[in-house]
Each structure stands twice: as C-alpha cells, then as structure tokens.
Design a protein around this motif. Structure first.
Motif, PDB file in Angstrom:
ATOM      1  N   ASP A 228     -53.458 -63.528 -13.839  1.00  0.00           N
ATOM      2  CA  ASP A 228     -52.408 -64.544 -13.810  1.00  0.00           C
ATOM      3  C   ASP A 228     -52.097 -64.948 -12.376  1.00  0.00           C
ATOM      4  OD1 ASP A 228     -52.215 -64.452 -16.536  1.00  0.00           O
ATOM      5  OD2 ASP A 228     -50.291 -63.394 -16.607  1.00  0.00           O
ATOM      6  N   GLY A 229     -52.084 -66.254 -12.130  1.00  0.00           N
ATOM      7  CA  GLY A 229     -51.757 -66.775 -10.811  1.00  0.00           C
ATOM      8  C   GLY A 229     -52.912 -66.800  -9.837  1.00  0.00           C
ATOM      9  N   ALA A 230     -54.120 -66.454 -10.280  1.00  0.00           N
ATOM     10  CA  ALA A 230     -55.256 -66.401  -9.353  1.00  0.00           C
ATOM     11  C   ALA A 230     -55.591 -67.767  -8.778  1.00  0.00           C
ATOM     12  CB  ALA A 230     -56.483 -65.823 -10.062  1.00  0.00           C
ATOM     13  N   GLU A 231     -55.234 -68.836  -9.494  1.00  0.00           N
ATOM     14  CA  GLU A 231     -55.573 -70.184  -9.023  1.00  0.00           C
ATOM     15  C   GLU A 231     -54.668 -70.666  -7.899  1.00  0.00           C
ATOM     16  OE1 GLU A 231     -52.231 -70.826 -11.891  1.00  0.00           O
ATOM     17  OE2 GLU A 231     -53.946 -69.483 -11.738  1.00  0.00           O
ATOM     18  N   LEU A 232     -53.582 -69.931  -7.635  1.00  0.00           N
ATOM     19  CA  LEU A 232     -52.613 -70.378  -6.638  1.00  0.00           C
ATOM     20  C   LEU A 232     -53.161 -70.207  -5.226  1.00  0.00           C
ATOM     21  CD1 LEU A 232     -49.432 -68.765  -8.216  1.00  0.00           C
ATOM     22  CD2 LEU A 232     -50.114 -71.164  -8.314  1.00  0.00           C
ATOM     23  N   PRO A 233     -52.945 -71.177  -4.354  1.00  0.00           N
ATOM     24  CA  PRO A 233     -53.403 -71.026  -2.964  1.00  0.00           C
ATOM     25  C   PRO A 233     -52.507 -70.048  -2.221  1.00  0.00           C
ATOM     26  CG  PRO A 233     -52.161 -73.062  -3.210  1.00  0.00           C
ATOM     27  CD  PRO A 233     -52.302 -72.481  -4.597  1.00  0.00           C
ATOM     28  N   PRO A 234     -53.007 -69.453  -1.147  1.00  0.00           N
ATOM     29  CA  PRO A 234     -52.176 -68.545  -0.340  1.00  0.00           C
ATOM     30  C   PRO A 234     -50.914 -69.253   0.154  1.00  0.00           C
ATOM     31  CG  PRO A 234     -54.472 -68.373   0.283  1.00  0.00           C
ATOM     32  CD  PRO A 234     -54.378 -69.546  -0.645  1.00  0.00           C
ATOM     33  N   ASP A 235     -49.794 -68.541   0.152  1.00  0.00           N
ATOM     34  CA  ASP A 235     -48.530 -69.133   0.580  1.00  0.00           C
ATOM     35  C   ASP A 235     -47.769 -68.147   1.461  1.00  0.00           C
ATOM     36  OD1 ASP A 235     -47.676 -67.215  -1.195  1.00  0.00           O
ATOM     37  OD2 ASP A 235     -46.744 -68.603  -2.606  1.00  0.00           O
ATOM     38  N   GLU A 236     -46.497 -68.434   1.645  1.00  0.00           N
ATOM     39  CA  GLU A 236     -45.675 -67.599   2.519  1.00  0.00           C
ATOM     40  C   GLU A 236     -45.630 -66.153   2.043  1.00  0.00           C
ATOM     41  OE1 GLU A 236     -42.361 -65.396   3.947  1.00  0.00           O
ATOM     42  OE2 GLU A 236     -42.415 -66.208   1.902  1.00  0.00           O
ATOM     43  N   HIS A 237     -45.574 -65.942   0.710  1.00  0.00           N
ATOM     44  CA  HIS A 237     -45.550 -64.575   0.189  1.00  0.00           C
ATOM     45  C   HIS A 237     -46.767 -63.792   0.668  1.00  0.00           C
ATOM     46  CE1 HIS A 237     -42.958 -66.622  -2.810  1.00  0.00           C
ATOM     47  NE2 HIS A 237     -42.373 -65.452  -2.913  1.00  0.00           N
ATOM     48  N   TRP A 238     -47.926 -64.442   0.622  1.00  0.00           N
ATOM     49  CA  TRP A 238     -49.188 -63.795   0.977  1.00  0.00           C
ATOM     50  C   TRP A 238     -49.131 -63.252   2.401  1.00  0.00           C
ATOM     51  CZ3 TRP A 238     -53.657 -66.594   3.503  1.00  0.00           C
ATOM     52  CH2 TRP A 238     -54.817 -65.833   3.498  1.00  0.00           C
ATOM     53  N   ALA A 239     -48.677 -64.094   3.337  1.00  0.00           N
ATOM     54  CA  ALA A 239     -48.614 -63.659   4.731  1.00  0.00           C
ATOM     55  C   ALA A 239     -47.503 -62.626   4.940  1.00  0.00           C
ATOM     56  CB  ALA A 239     -48.395 -64.867   5.637  1.00  0.00           C
ATOM     57  N   ARG A 240     -46.337 -62.868   4.341  1.00  0.00           N
ATOM     58  CA  ARG A 240     -45.210 -61.942   4.555  1.00  0.00           C
ATOM     59  C   ARG A 240     -45.500 -60.553   3.989  1.00  0.00           C
ATOM     60  NH1 ARG A 240     -40.417 -62.289   0.635  1.00  0.00           N
ATOM     61  NH2 ARG A 240     -40.902 -64.497   0.790  1.00  0.00           N
ATOM     62  N   PHE A 241     -45.912 -60.517   2.733  1.00  0.00           N
ATOM     63  CA  PHE A 241     -46.166 -59.225   2.120  1.00  0.00           C
ATOM     64  C   PHE A 241     -47.377 -58.540   2.740  1.00  0.00           C
ATOM     65  CE2 PHE A 241     -44.031 -60.887  -1.966  1.00  0.00           C
ATOM     66  CZ  PHE A 241     -42.787 -60.471  -1.517  1.00  0.00           C
ATOM     67  N   GLY A 242     -48.405 -59.319   3.107  1.00  0.00           N
ATOM     68  CA  GLY A 242     -49.574 -58.721   3.727  1.00  0.00           C
ATOM     69  C   GLY A 242     -49.233 -58.060   5.050  1.00  0.00           C
ATOM     70  N   LYS A 243     -48.485 -58.762   5.886  1.00  0.00           N
ATOM     71  CA  LYS A 243     -48.119 -58.194   7.193  1.00  0.00           C
ATOM     72  C   LYS A 243     -47.162 -57.010   7.032  1.00  0.00           C
ATOM     73  CE  LYS A 243     -49.043 -62.046  10.243  1.00  0.00           C
ATOM     74  NZ  LYS A 243     -48.614 -62.840  11.405  1.00  0.00           N
ATOM     75  N   ALA A 244     -46.196 -57.148   6.154  1.00  0.00           N
ATOM     76  CA  ALA A 244     -45.239 -56.053   5.970  1.00  0.00           C
ATOM     77  C   ALA A 244     -45.925 -54.822   5.396  1.00  0.00           C
ATOM     78  CB  ALA A 244     -44.101 -56.505   5.059  1.00  0.00           C
ATOM     79  N   PHE A 245     -46.852 -55.037   4.455  1.00  0.00           N
ATOM     80  CA  PHE A 245     -47.525 -53.891   3.854  1.00  0.00           C
ATOM     81  C   PHE A 245     -48.347 -53.142   4.893  1.00  0.00           C
ATOM     82  CE2 PHE A 245     -50.873 -51.599   1.729  1.00  0.00           C
ATOM     83  CZ  PHE A 245     -50.189 -50.953   0.721  1.00  0.00           C
ATOM     84  N   VAL A 246     -49.031 -53.853   5.766  1.00  0.00           N
ATOM     85  CA  VAL A 246     -49.855 -53.193   6.777  1.00  0.00           C
ATOM     86  C   VAL A 246     -48.984 -52.442   7.785  1.00  0.00           C
ATOM     87  CG1 VAL A 246     -51.476 -53.598   8.668  1.00  0.00           C
ATOM     88  CG2 VAL A 246     -51.800 -54.740   6.468  1.00  0.00           C
ATOM     89  N   LEU A 247     -47.789 -52.955   8.102  1.00  0.00           N
ATOM     90  CA  LEU A 247     -46.873 -52.195   8.946  1.00  0.00           C
ATOM     91  C   LEU A 247     -46.416 -50.920   8.239  1.00  0.00           C
ATOM     92  CD1 LEU A 247     -44.707 -55.086  10.431  1.00  0.00           C
ATOM     93  CD2 LEU A 247     -46.245 -53.574  11.709  1.00  0.00           C
ATOM     94  N   PHE A 248     -46.238 -51.004   6.925  1.00  0.00           N
ATOM     95  CA  PHE A 248     -45.801 -49.849   6.143  1.00  0.00           C
ATOM     96  C   PHE A 248     -46.912 -48.807   6.022  1.00  0.00           C
ATOM     97  CE2 PHE A 248     -45.433 -48.006   1.761  1.00  0.00           C
ATOM     98  CZ  PHE A 248     -44.336 -47.198   2.002  1.00  0.00           C
ATOM     99  N   ALA A 249     -48.140 -49.274   5.757  1.00  0.00           N
ATOM    100  CA  ALA A 249     -49.269 -48.366   5.553  1.00  0.00           C
ATOM    101  C   ALA A 249     -50.432 -48.830   6.422  1.00  0.00           C
ATOM    102  CB  ALA A 249     -49.661 -48.331   4.079  1.00  0.00           C
TER     103      ALA A 249
END
Length: 699
Positions: free
Chosen positions: A398-419
């Motif tokens: 579900d949602g695979a067709e959606l282009p990358p957005d603000e969530h993608w960058a925010r969660f990606g960067k925050a997750f890498v800081l966390f782990a």
C-alpha cells in the motif's frame, strides 16, 4: 483448515509438531528464531504460535555444551534473561492445556560471533527504574538536551515561529463531523500544535510557552474520551491524544498544581484503560496475532506512556507489564533480523518513523535502547535498497506508487541518527526536503551528520530473506541507476501487502517503467479491494480473465510465496521464486526466475501448470500507453526512459492493453495507468514464458 505456515517459514514434513498445526485463525505468530537460523542478536527473540487462553508453556534451551535450562511462561513468547555466547543452541516448547501436554520438536539456531547483546531487563527492574526517575522523564538529560538543541537551531527557530504565530489562536475545539478522515485530520492537527507548544516550553522555559502548552493540553484533555475521538471510533488519533496528554503531564509536571494534574490524568486514564484492554494485558491479542499495523503501533506507544506514569497512576504498573516486554520482543512483526519490512515501503516510513518518538522515550525513561536490536540495526539497509536516493516511487505494498516526500527524508534521517550505521549514514546524507522543525529530528540522538561515502564493498543488490524481497541495482551509489525489485513473500497478501508474489518493478533514470498499478485511496476502499490488491494490478501471471492469487481479505488465506534462489555477482543478479501456494490451489506450479544482467537487461522465465486448461495472461503495467511492436514486442516510455518487452518463448499470445480499473479510485483526478497483457490464444494445462525486458531498448 489453512495452517499458519507463512508465520513459521517452515515446511510441513513427517515430523509434524504442534507448532506447525496451529490454524492461522487461531494464531499467526511466527516461530522465532527459525530452525537453523544464524542470529545477530543475543539472546534472540523467542516466539511461537499460541494455543489460546489457559495454555501454559515450558521453554527449554540447550546450550552448546549439552546442558539445558527451562523457564515457565504463560506467553507464547519469551525474553530470555541472559546473553548467549557464540555457538549452536537448540530449543523446544512444551504446551499444556485442557487436552494435555504436547512437546514441539527441537529447533536449532547459531549465535554468530558478531552477534550484539540486547537483554530485556526484568519487568520489576523496569518499573523501579521508571518510578525512581523524577519528572520530566521522557527527555534527555538537561545537558544533552542543550547540546542537541545547539546543533539544531534552524529547526528550533522554525518551531518557535510556528508556536508564537499560533499564540493568539482559539482553543483546540473538539473534532466534529461524521467522516472518520475529517475527525482524524482535526485531531492530528491539534495534537501537532500541542506537541509543538510543549516542546517550545521545554526549549525556552518561558512563561508564555508554558501557558500556551498547558492550555492546549487542557483543551485536548476536555475532549470526551467516549466521543468522536474515542479509541473505539478512531484508534490512531486516540493513541495520539493519549500520548500527548502523557507528555504534557511529564514535561509540565514541575509547574503543575494538583488540579491541573488531575485534569490531564483523569481522561488519560480512561483512554489508556481502553487501549490496554485492546492491545495489552497478560494475554495480549497481539501475541497471538502480531501482524496488526495499528495494534502493534499502539502497543509500543502504550509501553512508552506507561513508563511516564509509573509511580503516579496505580494502573500504570499493570499497563507497563502488559505492554513493554511484548513490545520489545516484537519490535517489528513485519520482518526478521535482516531489517526487512513486509507491508511495503510506504508503511516502512510511516510506521517506523512515527514509532521513533516512543523509542526515544523508552531510552530516556527506562534506559532501553531499541536501536541495539538486530532488526533496528539492519532496517536502514532495507531503506537504502528499496527507497534509494533518486527513486521515483517505492516498491511494493500500500502506498508504493507514492513519490518520495518530506516524510521520507525526515524519517530516514531521524532513523539513521537513532540507529546509525555506515550504510545508513551514506543513505541519510543523500536525502533532502525534510522539515527540521519536526520533533522526530529535534529529539533524535546527536550523531555525525556529515556527508558519508558508500562503504567500500557494498553490493548493488540484496535479498531480505525474512520478507522475500530482492533489490537489484545497476549501481546503488548512482541516483540515475536502474533498479529491479522482486517479491515472493511469506507474508503473501496479508494486511498492507498485495496478491503480487513473483511480481517485479523496474525503474531507470529516475523514471518508473514497469509499475505496481493502482492508487492507495484508503485501506479497504472499493478500489483497494477490487483492483489495487488483486494480482491483475501487478506484473504477475493471471489466467482466465484476470484470476490470480488469493487475497487474504477475501479468502482468509495468506497466499505466501518463497524465494528459492538468490545469486549475486558483478555482472548479473538472479532470483527465483515459487508462488504455487499463493494461487490457492488453482495452479499446481507457479515459479519465476528473474535475471538482471547489468546494466540494461532483465530476463524473466515463468513455469506454470494447472490441473485444468487455463488461458494464461502475462501482465505488465505502465504509466503511459504502451506501443505495440512487431513479433510479440512492446515498448514502454516514461520521460526520456524506455523499456522494450519481448516475448521470446511461450504459447501463442496476443497483446492487449487498457487504461481502466475494474473499480476506479476515489480521486477522479488520479492519472490514468495502462495495463497490458500477453494473453494466450488457447487454454493449456502448462505454459512457459521467456521474456526479455531491455532498459533503453538496446538491440
């Protein structure tokens, strides 16, 4: 009755034991670790199917030296209480209920020499740790918080600007209306404003920010917990409201009087009783059926909230006991230690990203660092391969067709800081467009955010065995790469997954060529059921007018696939899957071999069989109308990128295409998509297709 094979990852043989005979409807819990697994976490997470209320379990672990130890538990899962040294172990479980005692067969696992410890403290120790910490608990130590904010001045300034601009706004009104989506939107907007105001006070300590934060929190506390925002009606906003009230109580605690504390706690307790009754408790329903997106997410937040309230609310001890140990055992039910996320790339962002705030709180309140779990340590690898920088869309689900957005960058960067990992740091450095004022980033642990290179020796392809997904790239480091994704998953069509085992997606040069079709216009919408989830919406083989794999919501069958081979080298990558079971008995054979020859050729071979003649359909989907060429060939174009598809071998076929859906998406402005199929001219009981897909249409 269909048994929970997909949950076990094991085939039924002559040595059937009770774990492999539990019906899916009774328990979909996985056997963890799988027989023969090499684990990267010590001790590993133990779990097995549940036989139901009243069952007691005796877990036996045999050590490398032949000695053994047993523990009794009322749960179908166990957090082992010691770090296990590298070596070979085996385990079994005795289950005792009204019908007697049954003993599972013994299963082995190997603790790798590189395995990292993750030991869950005893629940009593967690309770004592939480109660001993003064409020505010759910924040870093003051010195660390100041260092964090000093490096995030731009984001903090933007948050303060938003809070100050809203200072004169009206109170937070209780959501109204009868449309669930509208109620959720109103509630989440109020939650975000309140959380921002709360953090503004934390960051500045000003009286003005305290007054605004308190008023907004009291406004939300005044909402009827049994009304429009009740847990029974809108579980996600209700969870958010409970979390916000708990944070307000914790962060504002030193300045609250008794009446204000009661005003926050009274409705919070009402909401948490309902939440705990649903997902917590001694026999949580999630232990038996962990694959529940909303439920598992709520369980994690219940655990974090409980740590803030222990010692202040009598029931908080019970809430913590019934949520935190299980939440730590089931950090992610959607994948194994490899870090995979079976329900799709969109939900990997939304669910994992949102849980960061709860995971932060658990470390601050009780010192449990979820980042040290094997799944968490490897999840950024999944993100790097399936949501690589420059990708036009996600891959599956579900949602695979959606282009990358603000969530993608925010969660990606925050997750890498966390782990943080070396690959994760490279990945995060490529992301852009995040909102630095969001709490996921402002409260993330400090880390090295400088641009990092791709670690030497990183392969351009990867298989995630626990979810049956493979990502094959021309060059992972190249934003204009060609990417080929393949799926044959034990999770089948369950939840946010689709009936798309053996499917593939092809992107090149930032363009989507062979796509997963349809639009995520809401979970369980008519379009979701009638098209989006169905096999005919994906690049798989169907038959007899679009019939395909089983959809869980229709059949109660998971429709699992399995990856049987993965071979990766510098010039080509190959993956072979078997989805015979996914067709629910309609076919006796459904296998696909996909070979990616770098940089620009994909070859697909399908082998199919059925007991009765079928008219086979080899499906392909695109954003634009496909151009039929001569001799069983078509061309797909997206932007400047082209994909030429040639039917090299197979039964005689005719190519057909259309731009409609069996059920249209809710949004009439959704762009059209094109759905093509090489349709066999005559039915047959067997078929083999050999198809080439040339990126760039090279000869």
């Amino acid at each position: 009755m269909f048994t929970a094979l997909f949950a076990q990852g094991e085939a039924i043989g002559e040595d059937v034991d009770w774990m492999l005979s539990v019906p899916l409807q009774q328990s979909s819990a996985q056997i963890r670790p799988a027989d023969g697994a090499e684990v990267q976490q010590t001790p590993p997470d133990f779990g097995w199917p549940d036989l139901g209320l009243g069952t007691q379990y005796r877990f036996s672990l045999t050590y490398p030296d032949g000695s053994s130890r047993t523990l009794d538990t009322p749960h179908n899962w166990l957090n082992w209480d010691e770090v296990l040294a590298a070596g070979s172990y085996s385990w079994l479980v005795e289950a005792t209920d009204g019908s007697g005692t049954r003993v599972s067969r013994s299963r082995s696992f190997m603790v790798a020499a590189s395995a990292e410890p993750f030991l869950v403290p005893h629940t009593d120790a967690l309770l004592q740790s939480a109660a001993a910490k003064p409020h505010p608990r759910a924040l870093p130590q003051p010195e660390e918080l100041q260092l964090m904010l000093a490096t995030r001045q731009a984001g903090l300034a933007e948050l303060l600007r938003l809070v100050d601009a809203a200072a004169s706004d009206a109170a937070e009104p209780e959501p109204v209306g009868d449309v669930e989506a509208e109620i959720e939107a109103q509630a989440f907007a109020a939650i975000e404003r309140t959380m921002n105001a709360l953090f503004a006070f934390v960051a500045t300590g000003s009286d003005a920010h305290y007054a605004q934060a308190l008023q907004r929190a009291l406004d939300i506390a005044a909402w009827d917990p049994h009304g429009r925002t009740s847990y029974a009606l809108v579980d996600e906003p209700a969870r958010g409201i409970a979390s916000t009230l708990a944070v307000a109580y914790d962060w504002l605690f030193p300045r609250l009087d008794e009446l204000q504390k009661a005003a926050l706690l009274t409705p919070l307790e009402v909401r948490l009783r309902e939440i705990s009754a649903d997902v917590g408790g001694t026999r949580s329903r999630l232990a038996a059926h962990p694959h529940d997106s909303h439920g598992h997410h709520t369980l994690t937040f219940l655990a974090a909230i409980s740590t803030m309230l222990v010692g202040d609310v009598p029931e908080a001890d019970e809430w913590l006991r019934g949520s935190l140990p299980l939440a730590l055992n089931l950090t992610s039910p959607w994948g194994g230690e490899d870090g995979g996320f079976a329900t799709g790339t969109a939900y990997a962002q939304w669910i994992t990203g949102d849980q960061l705030l709860a995971w932060y709180a658990l470390e601050w309140t009780v010192g449990v660092d979820v980042a040290q779990k094997a799944w968490t340590r490897n999840h950024s690898r999944f993100l790097a391969y399936f949501l690589p920088p420059g990708t036009p869309t996600g891959a599956f689900g579900d949602g695979a067709e959606l282009p990358p957005d603000e969530h993608w960058a925010r969660f990606g960067k925050a997750f890498v800081l966390f782990a943080p990992t070396a690959l994760g740091r490279w990945y995060a450095a490529q992301l852009e467009g995040e909102d630095p004022s969001r709490l996921h980033l402002l409260l993330a642990p400090r880390g090295d955010e400088a641009p990092a290179p791709l670690p030497p020796g990183t392969p351009s392809s990867a298989l995630f065995p626990s979810i049956g997904w493979a990502a094959l790239h021309s060059d992972l480091a190249d934003r204009d790469r060609t990417s080929v994704y393949f799926k044959s998953s034990p999770y089948g069509s369950f939840n946010h997954s689709h009936a798309d085992q053996l499917s593939f997606v092809i992107n090149a040069g930032g363009q989507a060529l062979a796509i997963d079709s349809g639009y995520f216009d809401g979970y369980d919408s008519e379009h979701w059921r009638g098209w989006y989830k169905q096999s005919r919406a994906h690049n798989v083989v169907t038959f007899d007018g679009g019939q395909g794999q089983v959809v869980f919501e229709e059949s109660g069958q998971v429709g699992a696939g399995v990856v049987t081979l993965f071979d990766d080298g510098p010039s080509f990558s190959a993956v072979w899957g078997d989805a015979t079971q996914a067709y629910g008995g309609a076919l006796t054979k459904a296998q696909r071999l996909l070979v990616y020859v770098r940089p620009d050729l994909v070859v697909v071979r399908d082998e199919l069989a059925a007991d009765i003649p079928r008219r086979w359909e080899w499906n392909i989907h695109a954003r634009e109308r496909m151009q039929p060429l001569a001799d069983g060939r078509i061309e797909i174009q997206s932007g400047e990128q082209r994909l030429c598809v040639a039917m090299l071998e197979g039964p005689p076929t005719v190519f057909q295409q259309h731009d409609g859906f069996s059920v249209a998406p809710l949004d009439p402005q959704s762009p059209p998509q094109w759905h093509g199929a090489f349709v066999a001219t005559q039915p047959s009981t067997t078929a083999e297709f050999l198809v080439s897909l040339s990126i760039g249409c090279q000869p």
